[in-house]
Motif scaffolding. Structure first.
Motif, short mmCIF file in Angstrom:
data_model
loop_
_atom_site.label_atom_id
_atom_site.label_comp_id
_atom_site.label_asym_id
_atom_site.label_seq_id
_atom_site.Cartn_x
_atom_site.Cartn_y
_atom_site.Cartn_z
N GLY A 1 11.52 52.46 -16.51
CA GLY A 1 10.25 52.79 -16.84
C GLY A 1 10.17 53.08 -18.04
N ALA A 2 9.31 52.93 -19.33
CA ALA A 2 9.06 53.15 -19.55
C ALA A 2 10.36 53.84 -21.16
N ALA A 3 10.28 53.45 -21.78
CA ALA A 3 11.00 53.62 -23.13
C ALA A 3 10.33 54.95 -24.12
N SER A 4 10.47 56.37 -24.94
CA SER A 4 9.67 56.50 -26.09
C SER A 4 9.16 55.48 -26.87
N PRO A 5 8.50 56.16 -27.54
CA PRO A 5 7.91 54.81 -28.91
C PRO A 5 8.76 55.20 -29.73
N GLN A 6 9.79 54.10 -30.44
CA GLN A 6 10.67 54.12 -31.93
C GLN A 6 10.45 52.33 -32.08
N ARG A 7 11.75 52.75 -33.53
CA ARG A 7 11.37 51.47 -34.28
C ARG A 7 12.32 50.32 -33.62
N GLY A 8 11.85 48.59 -33.26
CA GLY A 8 13.02 48.58 -32.99
C GLY A 8 12.17 47.51 -31.61
N SER A 9 13.61 47.09 -31.28
CA SER A 9 13.19 45.60 -30.53
C SER A 9 13.12 46.70 -28.59
N GLU A 10 13.04 47.78 -28.47
CA GLU A 10 13.20 48.00 -27.58
C GLU A 10 11.79 47.98 -26.42
N ALA A 11 12.07 46.84 -25.19
CA ALA A 11 10.41 46.98 -24.46
C ALA A 11 10.82 48.52 -23.82
N ASN A 12 8.86 47.94 -23.43
CA ASN A 12 7.98 48.05 -23.03
C ASN A 12 8.37 49.83 -23.34
N GLN A 13 7.63 50.23 -24.07
CA GLN A 13 8.22 51.51 -25.00
C GLN A 13 6.21 52.61 -24.68
N SER A 14 6.23 53.88 -24.50
CA SER A 14 4.80 54.22 -24.14
C SER A 14 5.24 55.45 -24.17
N GLU A 15 4.40 56.88 -25.12
CA GLU A 15 4.73 58.12 -24.79
C GLU A 15 4.44 59.07 -23.28
N ASP A 16 4.14 58.26 -22.58
CA ASP A 16 4.55 58.83 -20.52
C ASP A 16 5.57 57.71 -20.62
N CYS A 17 7.16 58.68 -21.29
CA CYS A 17 8.93 58.32 -20.72
C CYS A 17 9.86 59.04 -20.12
N LEU A 18 8.79 60.01 -19.21
CA LEU A 18 9.81 61.08 -18.68
C LEU A 18 10.21 60.76 -17.67
N PHE A 19 11.22 59.37 -17.40
CA PHE A 19 11.26 58.35 -16.30
C PHE A 19 13.17 58.52 -15.81
N ALA A 62 21.35 57.29 -31.97
CA ALA A 62 21.07 58.70 -32.63
C ALA A 62 20.23 59.12 -31.43
N TYR A 63 19.19 60.32 -32.84
CA TYR A 63 18.29 60.98 -31.67
C TYR A 63 16.87 59.85 -32.13
N SER A 64 17.22 58.59 -32.17
CA SER A 64 15.75 58.28 -32.32
C SER A 64 15.63 56.47 -31.17
N SER A 65 16.49 56.13 -30.66
CA SER A 65 16.62 54.77 -30.56
C SER A 65 16.98 54.53 -29.42
N GLY A 66 17.08 53.75 -28.29
CA GLY A 66 17.23 53.71 -27.54
C GLY A 66 16.62 54.01 -25.64
N SER A 67 17.26 53.73 -24.20
CA SER A 67 16.41 53.86 -23.32
C SER A 67 17.80 53.99 -22.60
N GLY A 68 17.61 54.62 -21.30
CA GLY A 68 18.66 54.00 -19.84
C GLY A 68 18.29 53.53 -18.98
N SER A 69 18.17 51.75 -19.97
CA SER A 69 17.75 50.70 -18.64
C SER A 69 18.65 49.71 -19.50
N ASP A 70 19.85 49.60 -20.68
CA ASP A 70 20.17 49.30 -20.82
C ASP A 70 21.50 48.13 -19.76
#
Length: 521
Positions: free
Chosen positions: A83-101, A124-132
């Motif tokens: 699923g989509a990652a939270s909006p963030q700065r940087g190169s994380e792919a597939n960002q959206s405010e619809d991110c609770l996956f 931190a509290y600013s970037s990343g996702s559970g799909s690394d």
């Protein structure tokens, strides 16, 4: 009576999805009915995988609000892509405010009641996702006969901008990201049995910001009972951001958006990219680039600091691993050419307040290290001092607080070195991730070498044992004693792991004389 939905569910469950990149086996696609609706996963390498399972409704249109459960669905949903990652700065792919996956790896969607290991990502509290790729749960699930879960949640301004003192209707904005995690844990409680997991044996583990989020959950009443053991890897949250400091940061952010405090509510309707751009303003409190957004002592969902003045009573019965890596800040500083080949004359300029994070002169730090370790080079002192003063300090405080309250804690230090981009070697920040996940050969792993798999065997099995039994000891390790204030027992993970009493005790004692303030507070 066979319904259309049953027919579709049966048909999808019997389908075979082929993907050479993921080595999908020619097996029936696993199907699970969650409380919200049916999902169809994949069978990969003898593990059933469900990616992008929705645990919360979209936060679009509900910005800065607590999360909501998803609307139920009837037709099966293919859970095959992250699923989509939270909006963030940087190169994380597939960002959206619809991110609770979230994502689930399980040896079988059956009635086995396996231990559940829920990973909270760092950044931190600013970037990343559970799909690394380093978080892929296939090997860990297969190795330990456990269910592995990773997840996404709201980050940075979307998860932690504190507007409660500026506008009505945003009372929970400072901890929205934490409330997302609580909603995900409720999903685990209510659904994981259908994936072959035991809702009464849920372990949280997380690295860096993930560990800090877990420490914060340990003081949040709504999280009580949702997890039964915890492991933090180079991630601490001794204190949260105070509400006044958090409001000050929000005001700086709003000003960059062109909004007065009276118009704070307008941030809920502005483009997400604009909100992230404004978050790059200099922090008015912390000597670092960019505004800090993290958990807030709001006296609502977070009524106290996680580890101040003591370990939160609600979680003292939760068995806990607290770990760090010996050269943490090599991961932050080691790739900068300015931090290599230092002399005693050039070192003071590199020991900046933004690196040490405490109020002490670089000259005092250098003099202290030259007394303690006269054979060390300036390069060694830079990494050791910034690690001890900035990163390791919070872990020591948390371990001390647990020991003082009689709460079970097992402490580790990773000594086994990895290699960063510049070629420098050491046990840097993030080096323990591929070891714990048993993913030393995965894309992005820099912790490898002839002994890496042996260290992974020890660390992965220790985390699995904590999830299964509430105790990390297993036959592949020396006896791992609980941490106490008299001896400060610590497992040193290496090619040959050993127990040690108070490792780096001289550095610990040196920095204990300087008041510690959690970054962000």
């Amino acid at each position: 009576m066979i319904t259309r939905r049953d027919t579709l569910m049966s048909g999808l469950a019997a389908a075979t999805f082929y993907s050479p990149a993921s080595a999908v086996t020619a097996a029936r696609a696993p199907a699970v009915r969650t409380k919200s609706g049916p999902v169809i996963g994949l069978r990969e390498d003898s593990v059933s995988v469900f990616r992008g399972v929705r645990y919360g409704a979209s936060t679009e249109g509900r910005r800065f609000q607590p999360p909501s459960p998803p609307a139920p669905w009837r037709d099966p949903v293919r859970a095959v892509d992250y699923g989509a990652a939270s909006p963030q700065r940087g190169s994380e792919a597939n960002q959206s405010e619809d991110c609770l996956f979230l994502n689930v790896w399980t040896p079988g969607a059956d009635a086995a009641r396996r231990p559940v290991m829920v990973y909270v990502h760092g950044g931190a509290y600013s970037s990343g996702s559970g799909s690394d790729p380093l978080y892929d749960g296939t090997r860990l699930a297969r190795r330990g006969d456990v269910v592995v879960v990773t997840l996404n949640h709201r980050l940075n301004v979307f998860g932690y901008a504190y507007l409660a003192r500026l506008a009505e209707g945003f009372e929970d904005s400072g901890n929205a990201g934490q409330l997302d995690l609580i909603l995900a844990l409720r999903w685990v409680r209510d659904n994981i049995a259908a994936f072959g997991g035991d809702p009464n044996r849920v372990m949280l583990f997380g690295q860096s910001g993930g560990g800090a989020k877990i420490a914060t959950l340990m003081a949040m009443p709504e999280a009580a009972g949702l997890f039964h053991s915890a492991a933090t890897m180079s991630g601490q949250q001794v204190t949260a951001s105070g509400p006044i400091n958090a409001t000050t940061r929000a005001q700086v952010w709003l000003k960059a958006l062109g909004l007065t405090p009276e118009r704070a509510h307008e941030a809920a309707e502005m483009p997400a990219a604009r909100l992230l751009e404004a978050a790059g303003e200099a922090d008015p409190i912390l000597a670092a680039s960019g505004l800090y957004f993290g958990p807030v002592l709001d006296f609502r969902s977070l009524p106290r600091h996680p580890f101040y003045p003591d370990a939160a009573p609600q979680s003292r019965g939760v068995p806990m691993i607290i770990g760090n890596t010996r050269e943490e800040t090599l991961g932050f500083l080691g790739n900068d050419p300015k931090n290599a080949g230092l002399t005693w004359d050039t070192l003071p300029a590199r020991l900046t307040p933004s690196q040490l994070r405490i109020d002490i002169t670089p000259e005092a730090v250098i003099a202290g290290y030259r007394r303690m370790h006269p054979d060390w080079s300036p390069d060694q002192v830079l990494i050791a001092a910034t690690t001890a003063g900035r990163s390791w300090r919070g872990a020591v405080i948390e371990a001390e607080a647990r020991a003082a309250s009689g709460a079970p804690a097992w402490v580790y230090q990773l000594n086994y070195p990895g290699t960063i981009e510049s070629g420098r070697r050491g046990a840097f920040h993030t080096a323990d991730i591929p070891l714990v996940f048993d993913n030393v050969a995965a894309q992005g792993s820099r912790t490898n070498g002839p002994d890496a798999q042996g260290v992974a065997d020890q660390m992965a099995d220790a985390f699995i044992a904590l999830a299964r039994n509430g105790n990390p000891n297993h036959p592949g390790l020396p006896t791992w004693e609980r941490y106490d204030l008299e001896r400060r027992q610590t497992m040193l993970f290496d090619a040959r792991s050993t127990m040690a009493d108070d490792p780096r005790g001289d550095e610990r004692r040196f920095f204990s004389a300087i008041p510690y303030v959690q970054p962000g507070t």
